[in-house]
Design a protein around this motif. Sequence first.
Motif, PDB file in Angstrom:
ATOM      1  N   SER A 322       0.826  -1.214   0.000  1.00 53.93           N
ATOM      2  CA  SER A 322       0.000   0.000   0.000  1.00 53.93           C
ATOM      3  C   SER A 322       0.857   1.260   0.000  1.00 53.93           C
ATOM      4  CB  SER A 322      -0.983  -0.001   1.174  1.00 53.93           C
ATOM      5  OG  SER A 322      -0.300  -0.218   2.361  1.00 53.93           O
ATOM      6  N   ASP A 323       2.054   1.204   0.621  1.00 56.93           N
ATOM      7  CA  ASP A 323       2.960   2.361   0.568  1.00 56.93           C
ATOM      8  C   ASP A 323       3.295   2.697  -0.885  1.00 56.93           C
ATOM      9  OD1 ASP A 323       3.209   2.753   3.306  1.00 56.93           O
ATOM     10  OD2 ASP A 323       4.901   1.373   3.486  1.00 56.93           O
ATOM     11  N   LEU A 324       3.649   1.657  -1.649  1.00 57.40           N
ATOM     12  CA  LEU A 324       4.068   1.887  -3.032  1.00 57.40           C
ATOM     13  C   LEU A 324       2.893   2.256  -3.923  1.00 57.40           C
ATOM     14  CD1 LEU A 324       6.702  -0.934  -3.170  1.00 57.40           C
ATOM     15  CD2 LEU A 324       7.155   1.476  -3.505  1.00 57.40           C
ATOM     16  N   LEU A 325       1.743   1.610  -3.651  1.00 56.88           N
ATOM     17  CA  LEU A 325       0.539   1.943  -4.414  1.00 56.88           C
ATOM     18  C   LEU A 325       0.215   3.422  -4.233  1.00 56.88           C
ATOM     19  CD1 LEU A 325      -1.817   0.403  -6.017  1.00 56.88           C
ATOM     20  CD2 LEU A 325      -3.105   0.642  -3.926  1.00 56.88           C
ATOM     21  N   LEU A 326       0.261   3.858  -2.985  1.00 55.95           N
ATOM     22  CA  LEU A 326      -0.074   5.250  -2.665  1.00 55.95           C
ATOM     23  C   LEU A 326       0.968   6.208  -3.240  1.00 55.95           C
ATOM     24  CD1 LEU A 326      -2.522   6.162  -1.073  1.00 55.95           C
ATOM     25  CD2 LEU A 326      -1.073   6.470   0.921  1.00 55.95           C
ATOM     26  N   GLN A 327       2.238   5.793  -3.184  1.00 54.50           N
ATOM     27  CA  GLN A 327       3.294   6.673  -3.698  1.00 54.50           C
ATOM     28  C   GLN A 327       3.114   6.926  -5.200  1.00 54.50           C
ATOM     29  OE1 GLN A 327       7.402   5.314  -3.220  1.00 54.50           O
ATOM     30  NE2 GLN A 327       7.978   6.557  -4.988  1.00 54.50           N
ATOM     31  N   PHE A 328       2.902   5.844  -5.962  1.00 53.52           N
ATOM     32  CA  PHE A 328       2.799   6.022  -7.414  1.00 53.52           C
ATOM     33  C   PHE A 328       1.469   6.656  -7.814  1.00 53.52           C
ATOM     34  CE2 PHE A 328       6.525   3.428  -7.289  1.00 53.52           C
ATOM     35  CZ  PHE A 328       7.273   3.917  -8.344  1.00 53.52           C
ATOM     36  N   LEU A 329       0.410   6.355  -7.051  1.00 56.73           N
ATOM     37  CA  LEU A 329      -0.866   7.022  -7.318  1.00 56.73           C
ATOM     38  C   LEU A 329      -0.731   8.518  -7.043  1.00 56.73           C
ATOM     39  CD1 LEU A 329      -3.959   5.013  -6.053  1.00 56.73           C
ATOM     40  CD2 LEU A 329      -3.412   5.770  -8.346  1.00 56.73           C
ATOM     41  N   SER A 330      -0.061   8.847  -5.933  1.00 57.20           N
ATOM     42  CA  SER A 330       0.135  10.258  -5.585  1.00 57.20           C
ATOM     43  C   SER A 330       0.915  10.969  -6.672  1.00 57.20           C
ATOM     44  CB  SER A 330       0.897  10.400  -4.268  1.00 57.20           C
ATOM     45  OG  SER A 330       0.226   9.739  -3.247  1.00 57.20           O
ATOM     46  N   SER A 332       0.976  10.262  -9.898  1.00 60.46           N
ATOM     47  CA  SER A 332       0.162  10.530 -11.090  1.00 60.46           C
ATOM     48  C   SER A 332      -0.905  11.587 -10.795  1.00 60.46           C
ATOM     49  CB  SER A 332      -0.462   9.244 -11.642  1.00 60.46           C
ATOM     50  OG  SER A 332      -1.282   8.656 -10.681  1.00 60.46           O
ATOM     51  N   VAL A 333      -1.461  11.557  -9.578  1.00 59.53           N
ATOM     52  CA  VAL A 333      -2.466  12.581  -9.234  1.00 59.53           C
ATOM     53  C   VAL A 333      -1.792  13.961  -9.160  1.00 59.53           C
ATOM     54  CG1 VAL A 333      -4.039  13.398  -7.435  1.00 59.53           C
ATOM     55  CG2 VAL A 333      -4.030  10.995  -8.069  1.00 59.53           C
ATOM     56  N   MET A 334      -0.562  13.984  -8.619  1.00 63.57           N
ATOM     57  CA  MET A 334       0.159  15.260  -8.567  1.00 63.57           C
ATOM     58  C   MET A 334       0.412  15.793  -9.968  1.00 63.57           C
ATOM     59  SD  MET A 334       3.048  15.171  -5.667  1.00 63.57           S
ATOM     60  CE  MET A 334       2.549  14.951  -3.976  1.00 63.57           C
ATOM     61  N   LEU A 335       0.848  14.895 -10.858  1.00 58.86           N
ATOM     62  CA  LEU A 335       1.113  15.317 -12.238  1.00 58.86           C
ATOM     63  C   LEU A 335      -0.133  15.941 -12.859  1.00 58.86           C
ATOM     64  CD1 LEU A 335       3.197  12.373 -13.757  1.00 58.86           C
ATOM     65  CD2 LEU A 335       3.948  14.720 -13.501  1.00 58.86           C
ATOM     66  N   THR A 336      -1.264  15.263 -12.686  1.00 58.15           N
ATOM     67  CA  THR A 336      -2.485  15.768 -13.326  1.00 58.15           C
ATOM     68  C   THR A 336      -3.030  16.988 -12.595  1.00 58.15           C
ATOM     69  OG1 THR A 336      -3.708  14.091 -12.100  1.00 58.15           O
ATOM     70  CG2 THR A 336      -3.201  13.611 -14.392  1.00 58.15           C
ATOM     71  N   ALA A 337      -2.900  17.007 -11.267  1.00 58.57           N
ATOM     72  CA  ALA A 337      -3.419  18.166 -10.518  1.00 58.57           C
ATOM     73  C   ALA A 337      -2.590  19.407 -10.817  1.00 58.57           C
ATOM     74  CB  ALA A 337      -3.420  17.868  -9.021  1.00 58.57           C
ATOM     75  N   ILE A 338      -1.258  19.235 -10.866  1.00 57.79           N
ATOM     76  CA  ILE A 338      -0.405  20.388 -11.209  1.00 57.79           C
ATOM     77  C   ILE A 338      -0.709  20.805 -12.653  1.00 57.79           C
ATOM     78  CG2 ILE A 338       1.982  21.167 -11.567  1.00 57.79           C
ATOM     79  CD1 ILE A 338       2.791  19.191  -9.312  1.00 57.79           C
ATOM     80  N   GLY A 339      -0.854  19.799 -13.526  1.00 63.06           N
ATOM     81  CA  GLY A 339      -1.239  20.089 -14.916  1.00 63.06           C
ATOM     82  C   GLY A 339      -2.555  20.844 -14.963  1.00 63.06           C
ATOM     83  N   GLY A 340      -3.495  20.421 -14.120  1.00 64.93           N
ATOM     84  CA  GLY A 340      -4.801  21.082 -14.052  1.00 64.93           C
ATOM     85  C   GLY A 340      -4.675  22.529 -13.613  1.00 64.93           C
ATOM     86  N   LEU A 341      -3.831  22.763 -12.619  1.00 66.99           N
ATOM     87  CA  LEU A 341      -3.647  24.135 -12.113  1.00 66.99           C
ATOM     88  C   LEU A 341      -2.990  25.026 -13.176  1.00 66.99           C
ATOM     89  CD1 LEU A 341      -2.488  23.569  -8.429  1.00 66.99           C
ATOM     90  CD2 LEU A 341      -4.498  24.837  -9.182  1.00 66.99           C
ATOM     91  N   VAL A 342      -1.936  24.484 -13.801  1.00 68.38           N
ATOM     92  CA  VAL A 342      -1.249  25.264 -14.845  1.00 68.38           C
ATOM     93  C   VAL A 342      -2.223  25.547 -15.992  1.00 68.38           C
ATOM     94  CG1 VAL A 342       0.648  25.235 -16.525  1.00 68.38           C
ATOM     95  CG2 VAL A 342       1.019  24.346 -14.233  1.00 68.38           C
ATOM     96  N   GLY A 343      -2.982  24.508 -16.368  1.00 67.77           N
ATOM     97  CA  GLY A 343      -3.969  24.662 -17.437  1.00 67.77           C
ATOM     98  C   GLY A 343      -5.001  25.722 -17.098  1.00 67.77           C
ATOM     99  N   THR A 344      -5.417  25.745 -15.831  1.00 69.21           N
ATOM    100  CA  THR A 344      -6.411  26.732 -15.396  1.00 69.21           C
ATOM    101  C   THR A 344      -5.860  28.146 -15.541  1.00 69.21           C
ATOM    102  OG1 THR A 344      -7.298  25.169 -13.810  1.00 69.21           O
ATOM    103  CG2 THR A 344      -7.793  27.480 -13.425  1.00 69.21           C
ATOM    104  N   VAL A 345      -4.634  28.333 -15.070  1.00 70.49           N
ATOM    105  CA  VAL A 345      -4.028  29.674 -15.163  1.00 70.49           C
ATOM    106  C   VAL A 345      -3.923  30.101 -16.631  1.00 70.49           C
ATOM    107  CG1 VAL A 345      -1.929  30.999 -14.714  1.00 70.49           C
ATOM    108  CG2 VAL A 345      -2.787  29.428 -12.986  1.00 70.49           C
TER     109      VAL A 345
END
Lengths: 408, 244
Positions: A322-330, A332-345
């Motif tokens: 679960s540590d590794l699952l959460l790390q890699f999920l985090s 990909s979510v970070m990549l898309t969330a940061i992408g989302g924020l940059v896209g919004t701006v």
Amino acid sequence: MKLHDTLKTALRGVTVNATRSMLTMLGIIVGVAAVVLMSSVGASMQAVILSQVSSLGSKSMVIFPGTQEGGPAAVQSGYDSLTFEDLAALKKLSTIDQIAPVIFLSGKTSYGTEESSPQVLGIVPEFMNNQNIEVTEGRLIDENDVNGAQGVAMIAPEVVTKFFGNEDPIGKSMKIGDNHFTVIGITKALGSQFFQSADNRIYVPFSVARNITGQKYLSYMTLNATESFDLAFDDIKFLLRTRHGIKNPDDDPKKDDFVIHSSEEASQILGSVSLGLTMFITTIAAISLLVGGIGIMNIMLVSVTERTREIGLRKAVGATKSDLLLQFLSESVMLTAIGGLVGTVLGIFFAFVISLVVVKFLGTYHFAVSLPSIIAAILMAAVTGLVFGISPARHASNLHPIDALRYE
Amino acid sequence: MNTSSFLIETRNLGKSYFNDDVETPVLFDINLSIKKGEFVSIMGPSGSGKSTLMHILGFLDTHTVGDYLFQGKPTVTLNDDDLSRIRATRVSFVFQAFNLLPRTTVLQNVMLPLLYHPTIPESQRISKTLKAIETVGLLDRKDFLSSQLSGGQKQRVAIARALVTDPDLIFADEPTGNLDSASGVAVMEALQTLHKSGHTIILVTHERTTAMHAERIIHIRDGRIESDTSDFQRIVAKDQEHLK
């Protein structure tokens, strides 16, 4: 592993290879920027249309003479199909009230050396009620002015600016055609109605306009529905068709010699425009997020493969599945969330640039940003990361420590 | 309650790999006991099964036959999370290829196991990490990236990482295999120091000279224990006989 350690580790995973992370995010950035841009343009257009509709009043209707060719917005002008007899008959209907006939008065308007051609409307007091007209100075045209055919006028803000500048217009005499009118009031700004300025107008008593033009027909009529628009529509159509001898069992507006517009109709147009726009934006969002999500998944799979030994090491020092699952999920979510924020701006920036360009060319535009759309876009981006990140993250977490450590 | 005096005990332990129902046995009837504080070498030629045995004893892999008791308790019932917890708290590894995280400092590499340790508080992470780095004599390199270190320094970082959680047992898998002889000596000295401070060390190697740093050598050949002795003179004599 504590959540904040997982998030820090994931952030390191994203930042340690910044160029690749940026390229991975590109699909999401473009998608979210497109969604925010389109939703902002949509919100701006809604605001513009709403301002057109709201200036009319919620129960307001207009009857124009002429036939309707090419859709509800296109009215053939110059018709003489609306008569004073029609007006008298319409006044008897219980489903409408505040009926106000209007006659256009043509001719150059002048004051001193200034000369121009604002729209001059001959009106009755009911017009003020159903068109929400108020004065900021002076008074409104009243029954006495109409009955006594007084040479008085109310002028709208653009006319004040054009002819009087800083001078107080009240009590001054203006010339319209060959006739003199004393300014008795300055009307409150209305903005534009159906993309035409309602503030470059002069209002004179209906009787005066009728006397000057000798016109036997009405330029148009404004009125209010007392109950529902549908009932008012039906009654007006039935009455005018009967009076004008029009047989129109199919209810085809092209066969009528009058056109009825209402604020509700405008609202309906707005509604259909909004719906179309929403569907368009949703489609763009879905496609771009799908493409972006597939990109994220591919890169994350590459990343997991590249970091197989690291995964093995983390397992060797005690990382759970679960540590590794959460790390890699985090990650990909970070990549898309940061992408989302940059896209919004970026989306907001481009929407602002568009608003500047439109204002420059069309004169009217409301820069608006749809907050729910922005939140939805960022959330959707993050969810995309979550969905498309699951497969690589599961792959990472399920690796056998020995296989991972031996991977070359 | 644990009454066993051994840290590790195996009884007829065996391991087979299965591929499409085809069984490939790699370890047979392994019976060994290791006490806390011992320094043991598992020695054998390439393919003898010594690394597989180390992986099983280090909870990176599981056996298929027999029993493995850790501190007197059977390990057969442990699930994935239990194994992870043991790896986080009781055992650690020094690998031949160092396995340091790239683009990461010495400090971050050594601190890595503490992120997964369930009981060491966050407030002690830095002090424990610095202490471990100091033990291997690399305190002046703590902010260096792993790529900026020599092979010997990398392995000393790996040793610091192995001891940062103060485990019961440290496994070293061919720790000098990728090093020049001078660096190899330095690494073995570091392991000797750890042993003297009370750590239990299991060294896996195919080199006799390296194995002889331990106080006991278990020799494995073809998946079986061939000898288990502390009598190094006998080993040397056997070697010479073999050379003749």
